[in-house]
Design a protein around this motif. Structure first.
Motif, PDB file in Angstrom:
ATOM      1  N   TYR A 127       0.718  -1.257   0.186  1.00  8.30           N
ATOM      2  CA  TYR A 127       0.202   0.208   0.075  1.00  8.30           C
ATOM      3  C   TYR A 127       0.836   1.331   0.022  1.00  8.30           C
ATOM      4  N   TRP A 179       1.638   5.310   0.122  1.00  9.01           N
ATOM      5  CA  TRP A 179       1.348   6.741   0.645  1.00  9.01           C
ATOM      6  C   TRP A 179       2.065   7.776   0.394  1.00  9.01           C
ATOM      7  N   ASN A 180       2.111   8.767   1.024  1.00  5.98           N
ATOM      8  CA  ASN A 180       2.984  10.138   0.480  1.00  5.98           C
ATOM      9  C   ASN A 180       4.328  10.234   1.499  1.00  5.98           C
ATOM     10  N   GLU A 232       2.865   9.233   7.526  1.00  9.83           N
ATOM     11  CA  GLU A 232       1.685   8.537   7.003  1.00  9.83           C
ATOM     12  C   GLU A 232       1.706   7.016   7.026  1.00  9.83           C
ATOM     13  N   ALA A 233       2.932   6.587   6.574  1.00  9.15           N
ATOM     14  CA  ALA A 233       3.120   4.977   6.434  1.00  9.15           C
ATOM     15  C   ALA A 233       3.074   4.557   7.790  1.00  9.15           C
ATOM     16  N   ALA A 287      -0.493   4.017   9.406  1.00  7.28           N
ATOM     17  CA  ALA A 287      -1.087   3.152   8.478  1.00  7.28           C
ATOM     18  C   ALA A 287      -0.528   1.758   8.967  1.00  7.28           C
ATOM     19  N   GLY A 329      -6.382   7.573   0.569  1.00  5.80           N
ATOM     20  CA  GLY A 329      -5.853   8.961   0.678  1.00  5.80           C
ATOM     21  C   GLY A 329      -5.946   9.657  -0.728  1.00  5.80           C
ATOM     22  N   ALA A 373      -2.411   9.272  -2.210  1.00  5.03           N
ATOM     23  CA  ALA A 373      -1.927   8.066  -1.898  1.00  5.03           C
ATOM     24  C   ALA A 373      -1.366   7.406  -3.244  1.00  5.03           C
TER      25      ALA A 373
END
Length: 493
Positions: A153, A155-156, A160-161, A164, A352, A355
């Motif tokens: 997955y 993300w930015n 954020e990771a 998650a 997101g 994302a």
């Protein structure tokens, strides 16, 4: 003091003069060209424009909560060097804090991003797959540190990771609490900030933070208050014992969803976790049904001489987090786990707006190709030996006089720690005769001498994060700048 403004030939100009002696012919200074009322008004109010002084404009309008190594405006980068608005060219041993691992504006990566920009710029992950993601996953699967890591997955950012990964751990296990490491850094957004224990400056004033977070010591001699030459076996024994106490006294295994660890502390001082400690964590997690989250945001993508640092211990992560060097400057992070775990997530629980951006994924795919085509890991390991030899020679130099207490690291993730007169009285390397603030003073002097370099942790540490494809000549140049800066600061002190 009075100020007079007037327009002359399309230019707004001004003159200042003492109110008690008004001159008949004051001298005017051009303040904006071509003339515009808005620019004139701005100057009349005492402001400057970005064109007049970009640094002053930035200082006025960029939020104060952001700190900077230099008060300058970076305009261009190529390879191991960056350029500033005033013409200054500096050797960059920060890589944007371990991001531009292949150097600034790597031709293959930049071209892949530019080409993608002409095809598709945005495809929201909840709308459909996009080709860049599919191609990137196909390239990442073969380089994963364990073949079970097959569910991705994007993300930015690393922060954020991390969040998650925590969400996933809580849903997958049905438990809440998270154990993190003292000295660890996982980000500055609210959830990640609760896991960050490298400095209080990241969370000061923002409490209460996310609940259910507990910390345990990392096997670092500073944290345990023992001598730097304490055996790895003793460090591991002590820290695993503290973890056992934590699970008995503060967060029961039945309430603990995950243990998160950087295999090399980043902001905490560039300290590698012994393989025995990581294996010990794996055993604890297996025994109690706890997930092991490995944070490779800074240590991953070749930074320590292998694609991922956890490869040195051969420990299997349940969840692994990566970012920074993943896309060489384009915003992208990744959470990877195994399908038997991620299949427990409900559709819509992750997502997101930006994302896994299409352009960033295209850049990341080119990064993986460059690693293989340009033998990046071979260069990392060759340059690492040269860097460590140079720094250890400096450590024994008579002019340094014992002010370097440790040289440590793996690959091109290397740190130098200086002595300090301000460490706690219980710290084994307290040196009351050492100069104050050596790390920050040396870093500043390096900038003055032509090289960007960063400090780290609550200790007197400077970290080396050069590009992974840095040449032998540029590495030698960086070591010379650093050595000169250290000797000058110590001599002046």
């Amino acid at each position: 003091m009075l100020t007079r403004f007037k327009s002359v030939s399309g230019r707004y100009i001004k003159a200042a003069y003492n109110s008690r002696t008004t001159p008949r012919n004051p001298v005017y200074r051009i303040i904006c060209e071509p003339a515009s009322y808005s620019a004139f008004k701005t100057h009349a109010q005492g402001y400057v424009t970005a064109a007049d002084d970009p640094v002053a404009f930035g200082q006025r309008h960029v939020t104060k909560g952001i700190g900077r190594l230099t008060e300058a405006v970076m305009t261009r980068g190529e390879g191991s060097y960056v350029h500033f608005h005033d013409g200054l060219r500096l050797l960059d041993f920060t890589c944007g804090i371990g991001v531009t691992n292949l150097g600034h504006c790597h031709p293959k990566v930049s071209k892949a991003a530019a080409d993608q920009c002409m095809e598709l710029v945005h495809c929201q992950c909840s709308i459909s797959f996009h080709d860049s993601t599919i191609r990137l996953i196909e390239k990442l699967i073969p380089v994963m540190p364990d073949p079970t890591l097959d569910s991705f997955y994007f993300w930015n950012s690393g922060s954020e990771a991390t969040e998650a990964a925590v969400k996933m751990a809580r849903v997958i296990t049905g438990k809440q609490n998270i154990i993190c490491m003292q000295g660890g850094y996982h980000g500055r957004t609210y959830g990640a900030m609760a896991l960050t224990r490298s400095k209080t400056s990241y969370s000061e004033g923002f409490f209460p933070l996310m609940p259910g977070v507990f910390s345990t010591p990392f096997p670092f001699w500073h944290q345990l208050g023992v001598a730097p030459n304490t055996s790895e076996e003793e460090l591991v024994r002590s820290t695993l014992y503290q973890l056992d106490l934590l699970l008995k006294q503060q967060t029961a295994p039945c309430d603990t969803a995950a243990i998160i660890i950087e295999p090399v502390l980043g902001e905490g001082g560039y300290v590698s976790a012994p393989s025995a400690f990581l294996k010990g964590l794996r055993d604890v997690c297996d025994e109690h049904g706890i997930l092991l989250i490995i944070d490779e945001v800074q240590s991953g993508f070749g930074r320590t001489g292998k694609m991922f640092n956890v490869e040195y211990s051969r420990v299997r992560p349940d969840i692994m987090v990566m970012a920074k060097g993943l896309a060489n400057g384009f915003p992208l992070s990744c959470i990877v786990s195994r399908r038997e775990l991620t299949d427990k997530l409900k559709p819509g629980s992750m997502g997101g707006t930006y994302a896994g951006n299409v352009v960033s994924c295209a850049a990341a795919a080119a990064v993986v190709d460059a690693f293989q085509e340009e033998n990046i890991l071979d260069n990392v390991n060759a340059r690492s030996k040269e860097l460590l030899v140079a720094l250890k020679e400096l450590q024994t130099c008579p002019e340094v006089g014992g002010n370097i207490v440790d040289v440590r690291g793996q690959g091109l993730m290397v740190a130098v720690e200086f002595a300090s007169p301000s460490y706690p009285a219980q710290d084994p390397v307290l040196n009351r005769s050492a100069p104050n603030n050596l790390a920050s003073r040396v870093a500043k002097r390096c900038v003055e001498k032509g090289m960007l370099i960063l400090t780290a942790s609550v200790y007197e540490v400077i970290r080396f994060i050069p590009p992974l494809n840095v040449t032998r000549e540029d590495l030698r140049k960086g070591c010379e700048v650093f050595s000169e800066a250290v000797e000058e600061i110590i001599r002046e002190a």
